[in-house]
Scaffold this motif. Structure first.
Motif, mmCIF file in Angstrom:
data_model
loop_
_atom_site.group_PDB
_atom_site.id
_atom_site.type_symbol
_atom_site.label_atom_id
_atom_site.label_comp_id
_atom_site.label_asym_id
_atom_site.label_seq_id
_atom_site.Cartn_x
_atom_site.Cartn_y
_atom_site.Cartn_z
ATOM 1 N N SER A 7 41.743 55.185 37.130
ATOM 2 C CA SER A 7 42.709 56.157 37.624
ATOM 3 C C SER A 7 43.544 55.497 38.712
ATOM 4 N N GLY A 8 44.664 56.124 39.027
ATOM 5 C CA GLY A 8 45.475 55.654 40.140
ATOM 6 C C GLY A 8 46.755 54.942 39.770
ATOM 7 N N GLY A 9 46.988 54.742 38.477
ATOM 8 C CA GLY A 9 48.230 54.104 38.080
ATOM 9 C C GLY A 9 49.418 55.021 38.286
ATOM 10 N N GLY A 10 50.602 54.460 38.084
ATOM 11 C CA GLY A 10 51.803 55.265 38.221
ATOM 12 C C GLY A 10 53.033 54.410 38.381
ATOM 13 N N LEU A 11 54.102 55.062 38.808
ATOM 14 C CA LEU A 11 55.392 54.405 39.009
ATOM 15 C C LEU A 11 55.623 54.227 40.502
ATOM 16 N N VAL A 12 56.003 53.021 40.900
ATOM 17 C CA VAL A 12 56.239 52.732 42.306
ATOM 18 C C VAL A 12 57.396 51.754 42.421
ATOM 19 N N GLN A 13 58.096 51.810 43.518
ATOM 20 C CA GLN A 13 59.193 50.872 43.748
ATOM 21 C C GLN A 13 58.649 49.529 44.208
ATOM 22 N N ALA A 14 59.418 48.494 43.969
ATOM 23 C CA ALA A 14 59.039 47.170 44.439
ATOM 24 C C ALA A 14 58.796 47.199 45.947
ATOM 25 N N GLY A 15 57.734 46.526 46.356
ATOM 26 C CA GLY A 15 57.337 46.521 47.754
ATOM 27 C C GLY A 15 56.344 47.607 48.113
ATOM 28 N N GLY A 16 56.144 48.530 47.199
ATOM 29 C CA GLY A 16 55.221 49.629 47.443
ATOM 30 C C GLY A 16 53.773 49.274 47.166
ATOM 31 N N SER A 17 52.920 50.296 47.266
ATOM 32 C CA SER A 17 51.472 50.094 47.103
ATOM 33 C C SER A 17 50.893 51.138 46.166
ATOM 34 N N LEU A 18 49.816 50.745 45.525
ATOM 35 C CA LEU A 18 49.006 51.656 44.723
ATOM 36 C C LEU A 18 47.545 51.250 44.875
ATOM 37 N N ARG A 19 46.650 52.204 44.697
ATOM 38 C CA ARG A 19 45.235 51.885 44.656
ATOM 39 C C ARG A 19 44.651 52.388 43.340
ATOM 40 N N LEU A 20 44.106 51.479 42.581
ATOM 41 C CA LEU A 20 43.438 51.820 41.339
ATOM 42 C C LEU A 20 41.950 52.023 41.594
ATOM 43 N N SER A 21 41.381 52.967 40.865
ATOM 44 C CA SER A 21 39.940 53.223 40.947
ATOM 45 C C SER A 21 39.318 53.079 39.569
ATOM 46 N N CYS A 22 38.099 52.616 39.552
ATOM 47 C CA CYS A 22 37.338 52.497 38.309
ATOM 48 C C CYS A 22 35.962 53.083 38.552
ATOM 49 N N ALA A 23 35.708 54.217 37.937
ATOM 50 C CA ALA A 23 34.435 54.906 38.115
ATOM 51 C C ALA A 23 33.520 54.607 36.938
ATOM 52 N N ALA A 24 32.309 54.176 37.255
ATOM 53 C CA ALA A 24 31.319 53.856 36.222
ATOM 54 C C ALA A 24 30.371 55.026 36.023
ATOM 55 N N SER A 25 29.799 55.091 34.821
ATOM 56 C CA SER A 25 28.932 56.221 34.468
ATOM 57 C C SER A 25 27.506 56.065 34.990
ATOM 58 N N ARG A 26 27.199 54.899 35.539
ATOM 59 C CA ARG A 26 25.883 54.715 36.151
ATOM 60 C C ARG A 26 25.979 53.724 37.295
ATOM 61 N N SER A 27 24.885 53.501 37.953
ATOM 62 C CA SER A 27 24.871 52.659 39.145
ATOM 63 C C SER A 27 25.399 51.257 38.856
ATOM 64 N N ILE A 28 26.266 50.791 39.744
ATOM 65 C CA ILE A 28 26.855 49.462 39.580
ATOM 66 C C ILE A 28 26.234 48.426 40.497
ATOM 67 N N SER A 29 25.272 48.838 41.285
ATOM 68 C CA SER A 29 24.756 47.952 42.333
ATOM 69 C C SER A 29 24.187 46.645 41.777
ATOM 70 N N SER A 30 23.703 46.669 40.547
ATOM 71 C CA SER A 30 23.108 45.464 39.978
ATOM 72 C C SER A 30 24.017 44.775 38.960
ATOM 73 N N PHE A 31 25.208 45.294 38.790
ATOM 74 C CA PHE A 31 26.127 44.703 37.809
ATOM 75 C C PHE A 31 26.476 43.274 38.204
ATOM 76 N N ASN A 32 26.456 42.374 37.225
ATOM 77 C CA ASN A 32 26.836 40.990 37.506
ATOM 78 C C ASN A 32 28.241 40.901 38.081
ATOM 79 N N ARG A 33 29.159 41.563 37.416
ATOM 80 C CA ARG A 33 30.549 41.497 37.841
ATOM 81 C C ARG A 33 31.303 42.731 37.386
ATOM 82 N N MET A 34 32.315 43.057 38.141
ATOM 83 C CA MET A 34 33.276 44.095 37.786
ATOM 84 C C MET A 34 34.644 43.602 38.193
ATOM 85 N N GLY A 35 35.650 44.168 37.564
ATOM 86 C CA GLY A 35 36.969 43.706 37.950
ATOM 87 C C GLY A 35 38.089 44.365 37.188
ATOM 88 N N TRP A 36 39.231 43.730 37.289
ATOM 89 C CA TRP A 36 40.451 44.245 36.698
ATOM 90 C C TRP A 36 41.170 43.143 35.932
#
Length: 115
Positions: A7-36
């Motif tokens: 979530s968190g995508g959208g339209l923004v002007q150059a120079g602006g900011s956005l924050r993307l979120s990625c919610a997992a269905s279970r605990s991520i504490s032991s996940f080897n890696r996550m990313g984009w």
């Protein structure tokens, strides 16, 4: 099995900011890696940023100094803070996770940066 939802995508002007979120269905504490990853029209999917279970992170050269990846193990969520956005950052951004061996992907969220 794990599901991830962006979530968190959208339209923004150059120079602006956005924050993307990625919610997992279970605990991520032991996940080897996550990313984009991201995929622009007519281009291959490319790595944007990864964060490992150690807390170490990697970034594509094109986003270093502008994007920051973080993980919240309490809320099972990974974030991508994107600052100083450029039109060339326009793409569909996909969340990725690797709990152990198998890879999982989200459906993607569109980020469009206008000039």
């Amino acid at each position: 099995q794990v599901q991830v939802v962006e979530s968190g995508g959208g339209l923004v002007q150059a120079g602006g900011s956005l924050r993307l979120s990625c919610a997992a269905s279970r605990s991520i504490s032991s996940f080897n890696r996550m990313g984009w990853y991201r995929q622009a029209p007519g281009k291959q999917r490319e790595l944007v940023a990864l964060i490992f279970s150690t807390g170490h992170s990697n970034y594509a050269d094109s986003v270093k100094g502008r994007f920051t990846i973080s993980r919240d193990n309490t809320n099972n969520t990974v974030y991508l803070q994107m600052n100083s956005l450029k039109p060339e950052d326009t793409a569909v951004y996909y969340c990725y996770c690797q709990p152990s061996i198998k890879d999982y992907w989200g459906q993607g969220t569109q980020v469009t940066v206008s000039s």
